[in-house]
Design a protein around this motif. Structure first.
Motif, PDB file in Angstrom:
ATOM      1  N   VAL A  30       7.450 -17.766  -0.793  1.00 31.31           N
ATOM      2  CA  VAL A  30       6.590 -17.269  -1.867  1.00 31.31           C
ATOM      3  C   VAL A  30       6.756 -15.922  -2.143  1.00 31.31           C
ATOM      4  CG1 VAL A  30       4.780 -19.063  -1.259  1.00 31.31           C
ATOM      5  CG2 VAL A  30       4.772 -16.785  -0.213  1.00 31.31           C
ATOM      6  N   TYR A  31       6.371 -15.252  -3.204  1.00 31.69           N
ATOM      7  CA  TYR A  31       6.305 -13.815  -3.813  1.00 31.69           C
ATOM      8  C   TYR A  31       4.937 -13.377  -3.293  1.00 31.69           C
ATOM      9  CZ  TYR A  31      10.861 -15.082  -5.569  1.00 31.69           C
ATOM     10  OH  TYR A  31      12.113 -15.596  -6.092  1.00 31.69           O
ATOM     11  N   ALA A  32       5.283 -12.140  -2.628  1.00 29.57           N
ATOM     12  CA  ALA A  32       3.840 -11.505  -2.159  1.00 29.57           C
ATOM     13  C   ALA A  32       3.884  -9.992  -2.240  1.00 29.57           C
ATOM     14  CB  ALA A  32       3.801 -11.698  -0.664  1.00 29.57           C
ATOM     15  N   ASN A  33       2.822  -9.474  -2.217  1.00 28.69           N
ATOM     16  CA  ASN A  33       2.812  -7.930  -1.927  1.00 28.69           C
ATOM     17  C   ASN A  33       2.261  -7.544  -0.843  1.00 28.69           C
ATOM     18  OD1 ASN A  33       3.379  -7.466  -4.808  1.00 28.69           O
ATOM     19  ND2 ASN A  33       1.407  -7.814  -5.375  1.00 28.69           N
ATOM     20  N   LYS A  34       2.967  -6.636  -0.144  1.00 22.09           N
ATOM     21  CA  LYS A  34       2.600  -6.335   1.321  1.00 22.09           C
ATOM     22  C   LYS A  34       1.222  -5.150   0.992  1.00 22.09           C
ATOM     23  CE  LYS A  34       4.181  -4.115   5.311  1.00 22.09           C
ATOM     24  NZ  LYS A  34       5.304  -3.213   6.129  1.00 22.09           N
ATOM     25  N   ILE A  35       0.361  -5.326   1.798  1.00 23.01           N
ATOM     26  CA  ILE A  35      -0.770  -4.206   1.709  1.00 23.01           C
ATOM     27  C   ILE A  35      -1.264  -3.750   2.990  1.00 23.01           C
ATOM     28  CG2 ILE A  35      -1.644  -5.165  -0.579  1.00 23.01           C
ATOM     29  CD1 ILE A  35      -3.751  -6.639   1.070  1.00 23.01           C
ATOM     30  N   SER A  36      -1.831  -2.791   3.146  1.00 23.11           N
ATOM     31  CA  SER A  36      -2.268  -2.244   4.510  1.00 23.11           C
ATOM     32  C   SER A  36      -3.308  -2.913   4.946  1.00 23.11           C
ATOM     33  CB  SER A  36      -3.050  -0.707   4.183  1.00 23.11           C
ATOM     34  OG  SER A  36      -1.774   0.026   3.585  1.00 23.11           O
ATOM     35  N   VAL A  37      -3.320  -3.229   6.306  1.00 25.04           N
ATOM     36  CA  VAL A  37      -4.410  -3.818   7.140  1.00 25.04           C
ATOM     37  C   VAL A  37      -5.709  -2.841   6.809  1.00 25.04           C
ATOM     38  CG1 VAL A  37      -5.269  -4.501   9.192  1.00 25.04           C
ATOM     39  CG2 VAL A  37      -2.884  -4.893   8.599  1.00 25.04           C
ATOM     40  N   LYS A  38      -6.923  -3.586   6.660  1.00 30.69           N
ATOM     41  CA  LYS A  38      -8.047  -2.742   6.479  1.00 30.69           C
ATOM     42  C   LYS A  38      -8.296  -2.174   7.832  1.00 30.69           C
ATOM     43  CE  LYS A  38      -9.281  -5.207   2.263  1.00 30.69           C
ATOM     44  NZ  LYS A  38      -8.219  -5.741   2.114  1.00 30.69           N
ATOM     45  N   ARG A  39      -9.025  -0.975   7.721  1.00 37.86           N
ATOM     46  CA  ARG A  39      -9.549  -0.429   9.097  1.00 37.86           C
ATOM     47  C   ARG A  39     -10.458  -1.149   9.756  1.00 37.86           C
ATOM     48  NH1 ARG A  39     -11.129   5.711   8.756  1.00 37.86           N
ATOM     49  NH2 ARG A  39      -8.799   5.769   8.246  1.00 37.86           N
ATOM     50  N   SER A  40     -11.578  -1.800   9.043  1.00 40.27           N
ATOM     51  CA  SER A  40     -12.620  -2.512   9.519  1.00 40.27           C
ATOM     52  C   SER A  40     -12.075  -3.947  10.212  1.00 40.27           C
ATOM     53  CB  SER A  40     -13.722  -2.965   8.697  1.00 40.27           C
ATOM     54  OG  SER A  40     -13.236  -3.439   7.429  1.00 40.27           O
ATOM     55  N   GLU A  41     -10.999  -4.303   9.457  1.00 39.79           N
ATOM     56  CA  GLU A  41     -10.456  -5.641   9.963  1.00 39.79           C
ATOM     57  C   GLU A  41      -9.707  -5.404  11.237  1.00 39.79           C
ATOM     58  OE1 GLU A  41      -7.293  -8.791   8.171  1.00 39.79           O
ATOM     59  OE2 GLU A  41      -8.817  -7.821   6.829  1.00 39.79           O
TER      60      GLU A  41
END
Length: 103
Positions: A30-41
């Protein structure tokens, strides 16, 4: 636009002649976009004993949370820790390393 390639992995369990289980994976590209892990998560997962390492956006239509339990990115296999449907077209998945004690 999707900038990364991610492989969703379906876990397949088979048994050998001595009835011992063996696990393998069936890949779906699959094609994806890497994003940052949210601080609260991150802090919520840490409190539960997990370490979220990567987070990706993928097309919702390509993801079935009951089918795909792992993902591979840059030849490293991760466990899917959490999925979140952002909208009808996009789902976020959070990945954790397999060395985790809760795996």
């Amino acid at each position: 636009m999707w900038s990364d390639v991610l492989y969703l992995l379906e876990e397949i369990e088979t048994f050998d002649k001595l009835n011992r289980p063996h696990t393998s994976f069936k890949e779906k590209k699959v094609y994806a976009n890497k994003i940052s892990v949210k601080r609260s998560e991150y802090y919520q997962a840490q409190a539960a004993g997990f370490k979220p390492e990567k987070c990706f956006e993928i097309k919702t239509i390509e993801f079935d949370e009951d089918r795909y339990t792992h993902a591979k990115y840059n030849d490293v296999i991760y466990k899917i820790l959490r999925s979140y449907e952002v909208d009808s077209e996009t789902t976020e998945i959070t990945l954790t390393g397999l060395s985790n004690k809760h795996e």
